[in-house]
Motif scaffolding. Structure first.
Motif, PDB file in Angstrom:
ATOM      1  N   ALA A  68      18.670  11.506-143.438  1.00 55.07           N
ATOM      2  CA  ALA A  68      17.648  11.667-144.474  1.00 55.07           C
ATOM      3  C   ALA A  68      18.063  11.130-145.832  1.00 55.07           C
ATOM      4  O   ALA A  68      17.214  10.905-146.694  1.00 55.07           O
ATOM      5  N   GLY A  69      19.355  10.927-146.062  1.00 57.35           N
ATOM      6  CA  GLY A  69      19.807  10.419-147.351  1.00 57.35           C
ATOM      7  C   GLY A  69      19.523  11.362-148.500  1.00 57.35           C
ATOM      8  O   GLY A  69      19.223  10.920-149.621  1.00 57.35           O
ATOM      9  N   THR A 254      -0.641  18.571-152.989  1.00 57.54           N
ATOM     10  CA  THR A 254      -0.652  17.124-153.218  1.00 57.54           C
ATOM     11  C   THR A 254      -0.420  16.463-151.873  1.00 57.54           C
ATOM     12  O   THR A 254       0.633  16.652-151.257  1.00 57.54           O
ATOM     13  N   SER A 255      -1.403  15.709-151.399  1.00 52.91           N
ATOM     14  CA  SER A 255      -1.305  15.045-150.104  1.00 52.91           C
ATOM     15  C   SER A 255      -1.363  13.544-150.310  1.00 52.91           C
ATOM     16  O   SER A 255      -2.292  13.030-150.952  1.00 52.91           O
ATOM     17  N   ARG A 256      -0.373  12.820-149.742  1.00 53.26           N
ATOM     18  CA  ARG A 256      -0.258  11.383-149.962  1.00 53.26           C
ATOM     19  C   ARG A 256      -0.190  10.650-148.622  1.00 53.26           C
ATOM     20  O   ARG A 256       0.477  11.104-147.695  1.00 53.26           O
ATOM     21  N   MET A 257      -0.878   9.526-148.548  1.00 56.26           N
ATOM     22  CA  MET A 257      -0.755   8.615-147.418  1.00 56.26           C
ATOM     23  C   MET A 257       0.087   7.431-147.866  1.00 56.26           C
ATOM     24  O   MET A 257      -0.244   6.756-148.837  1.00 56.26           O
ATOM     25  N   GLN A 258       1.191   7.184-147.153  1.00 56.90           N
ATOM     26  CA  GLN A 258       2.122   6.131-147.527  1.00 56.90           C
ATOM     27  C   GLN A 258       1.898   4.917-146.621  1.00 56.90           C
ATOM     28  O   GLN A 258       2.114   4.973-145.414  1.00 56.90           O
ATOM     29  N   TYR A 265      12.830   8.546-139.624  1.00 53.14           N
ATOM     30  CA  TYR A 265      13.672   8.848-140.772  1.00 53.14           C
ATOM     31  C   TYR A 265      13.755   7.727-141.790  1.00 53.14           C
ATOM     32  O   TYR A 265      14.176   7.972-142.929  1.00 53.14           O
ATOM     33  N   PHE A 266      13.342   6.513-141.478  1.00 56.02           N
ATOM     34  CA  PHE A 266      13.209   5.501-142.527  1.00 56.02           C
ATOM     35  C   PHE A 266      12.136   5.948-143.520  1.00 56.02           C
ATOM     36  O   PHE A 266      12.281   5.807-144.740  1.00 56.02           O
ATOM     37  N   PHE A 267      11.049   6.475-142.994  1.00 57.67           N
ATOM     38  CA  PHE A 267       9.973   7.041-143.821  1.00 57.67           C
ATOM     39  C   PHE A 267      10.494   8.226-144.638  1.00 57.67           C
ATOM     40  O   PHE A 267      10.319   8.291-145.863  1.00 57.67           O
ATOM     41  N   ILE A 268      11.152   9.153-143.978  1.00 61.42           N
ATOM     42  CA  ILE A 268      11.631  10.361-144.653  1.00 61.42           C
ATOM     43  C   ILE A 268      12.625  10.007-145.763  1.00 61.42           C
ATOM     44  O   ILE A 268      12.520  10.502-146.895  1.00 61.42           O
ATOM     45  N   SER A 269      13.583   9.137-145.470  1.00 61.34           N
ATOM     46  CA  SER A 269      14.603   8.800-146.462  1.00 61.34           C
ATOM     47  C   SER A 269      14.003   8.077-147.664  1.00 61.34           C
ATOM     48  O   SER A 269      14.502   8.208-148.788  1.00 61.34           O
ATOM     49  N   THR A 270      12.922   7.332-147.445  1.00 61.08           N
ATOM     50  CA  THR A 270      12.275   6.616-148.549  1.00 61.08           C
ATOM     51  C   THR A 270      11.717   7.564-149.592  1.00 61.08           C
ATOM     52  O   THR A 270      11.784   7.290-150.797  1.00 61.08           O
TER      53      THR A 270
END
Length: 285
Positions: A68-69, A254-258, A265-270
């Motif tokens: 997760a970084g 707060t809900s966000r679409m990335q 985990y590339f998503f999570i770490s970002t």
């Protein structure tokens, strides 16, 4: 409560990543968990706030720790990170290892009712036993100043645990959570297996964040939710829009679409830095 046994300790960003083992009375087996202690935790008499992270299907405590970084930002902010495992292990239950989305690695953060799965008590483990073990093991943790976050199945766990225990957490954040599990295949499999016949009513009341928030009357918890537009599970398993609609007027959501991000985990770490900064705002206020 006895202190956990230290299995491994490694320095990181002037803090320490420590992996512990203890015998769990709730789960009937030895359990591992990992804690990152920021540099601030080394000062005499200092207690640091706590971020619990609940992982998803197939994961252990090490997925978050290694992928997760999170430690650099946690070190800078002075936050401890607690990463438990996702299920009991090695109970020798028939079928425990047969699938990736039920049994080992898939405890779903509930207390099972079916006798066969009676030791699958991850809700009680996370909310009762683990904090008691942490208090006995690491007095530098300020367990009364905590937040909770999670991913996928762990996002489901973070939301439902916070809704049932809003006084225990200052804030909640989730990556790609299973928001309405009574309406999707992962939830049907877990709830029917762990809760047994007639699971629908209990699951909706106790373990489905979307259904629970409809009746929620507690404080307006701050919640940050991120999902990726390229997540293969978005339409079939996650249903964030259901939670968004139900939470209006109940939570500070707060809900966000990335764009372009998937379920991993590339998503999570970002976006981990965003999530830890979100929690720090509430923990360090």
């Amino acid at each position: 409560m006895a202190a956990a046994e230290l299995m491994k300790s490694e320095k990181m960003f002037n803090g320490w990543v420590k992996r512990f083992k203890h015998s769990s009375a709730e789960l009937g087996c030895d359990m591992l968990f990992t804690v990152f202690f920021p540099p601030a935790a080394a000062a005499e008499g200092v207690k640091v706030p706590v971020v619990y992270y609940l992982s998803g299907l197939t994961c252990t405590d090490e997925n978050f720790t290694l992928k997760a970084g999170a430690q650099r930002t946690a070190a800078e902010l002075g936050l401890a990170l607690v990463a438990p495992d996702t299920s009991p292990r090695g109970l020798n239950i028939e079928g425990e290892e047969d699938s990736w989305d039920f049994g080992t690695g898939a405890g779903f953060y509930l207390d099972a009712k079916e006798p066969k799965w009676a030791r699958y008590r991850m809700y009680s483990y996370i909310t009762k036993e683990l904090p008691a073990v942490l208090a006995a093991t690491a007095p530098q943790l300020d367990l009364g100043n905590a937040c909770i976050m999670g991913h996928s199945m762990g996002g489901h766990g973070a939301l439902t645990i916070a809704l049932k225990n809003p006084a225990a957490f200052k804030s909640v954040s989730v990556f790609a959570p299973i928001c309405n599990p009574t309406q999707v295949p992962w939830g049907h499999k877990a709830f029917s297996g762990y809760l047994g016949e007639g699971w629908q009513a209990e699951a909706a009341e106790q373990y489905d964040a979307t259904e629970m928030v409809k009746k929620y009357s507690g404080p307006r918890l701050p919640v940050l939710m991120d999902n990726g537009t390229a997540d293969d599970y978005l339409q079939t398993q996650l249903h964030p829009w259901a939670f968004e609609g139900a939470a209006q007027g109940k939570l500070d959501l707060t809900s966000r679409m990335q764009d372009g991000y998937n379920h991993g985990y590339f998503f999570i770490s970002t976006f981990m830095e965003d999530h830890l900064a979100f929690h720090a705002k509430h923990l360090l206020a």
